[in-house]
Design a protein around this motif. Structure first.
Motif, PDB file in Angstrom:
ATOM      1  N   ALA A  82      -4.129 -30.105  23.412  1.00 16.94           N
ATOM      2  CA  ALA A  82      -3.906 -30.456  24.901  1.00 16.94           C
ATOM      3  C   ALA A  82      -4.393 -29.247  25.799  1.00 16.94           C
ATOM      4  N   SER A  85      -3.730 -26.555  31.166  1.00 19.59           N
ATOM      5  CA  SER A  85      -3.162 -27.079  32.398  1.00 19.59           C
ATOM      6  C   SER A  85      -2.027 -28.140  32.310  1.00 19.59           C
ATOM      7  N   SER A  86      -1.866 -28.846  31.105  1.00 17.92           N
ATOM      8  CA  SER A  86      -0.924 -29.691  30.805  1.00 17.92           C
ATOM      9  C   SER A  86       0.271 -29.215  30.090  1.00 17.92           C
ATOM     10  N   THR A 107      -2.145 -33.908  23.588  1.00 15.88           N
ATOM     11  CA  THR A 107      -2.963 -35.329  24.368  1.00 15.88           C
ATOM     12  C   THR A 107      -3.561 -35.742  23.327  1.00 15.88           C
ATOM     13  N   TYR A 124      -8.372 -25.366  26.360  1.00 13.30           N
ATOM     14  CA  TYR A 124      -7.301 -26.116  25.635  1.00 13.30           C
ATOM     15  C   TYR A 124      -6.719 -25.009  24.739  1.00 13.30           C
TER      16      TYR A 124
END
Length: 151
Positions: A82, A85-86, A107, A124
């Motif tokens: 992912a 930032s998420s 993700t 990532y």
């Protein structure tokens, strides 16, 4: 995360910079490596051979100063990934290890197979599912665009 299906694909894509050529040099040296022993080439690459049971990681791992490459030789491993930032920060960045850990939802997922190279860039974080037996080469390549002038 970038997924390449062979060393030849890696060579074609990353042939113009010394640090990427050093990765190919390290991969060509694989028959001389002992598992768990770290090696380096110049100031831009550190690498090691992993040949053992691979544990599942509980959190996502990210780097800042190095791009991490996993070159799979035998066995397979599922990798969740992912954008940093998420994810939520679980442990702050450590300058000593060049690692930061995160928690959150993946993700994407990919099951790596022999011959593939997974490239984890700095945007990532990844989480490894583990494997009963895995043989892979882990290469850490500096993100700086050039090496020191005396190397």
């Amino acid at each position: 995360m970038i997924i390449l299906n062979s060393v030849d694909e890696f060579r074609q894509r990353y042939h113009s910079t010394k640090k990427w050529n050093r990765c190919v040099e390290a991969i060509n040296n694989i028959s001389a490596l002992m598992p768990g022993v770290c090696h380096s080439i110049g100031d831009s690459l550190v690498y090691r051979l992993v040949d053992s049971k691979a544990p599942t990681t509980a959190s996502f791992t990210g780097n800042r100063r190095y791009v991490e490459i996993h070159y799979y030789l035998s066995g397979s491993e599922t990798v969740a990934y992912a954008a940093k930032s998420s994810l939520a920060c679980l442990a702050p960045y450590s300058d000593e290890t060049d690692r930061e850990t995160f928690t959150g939802e993946a993700t994407g997922r990919h099951t790596a197979s022999p011959g593939q190279l997974l490239i984890f860039d700095n945007g990532y974080a990844y989480q490894l599912s583990g494997a009963d037996h895995l043989r892979k080469m882990v290469l850490m390549v500096t993100i700086e665009g050039a090496t020191f002038h005396n190397k």
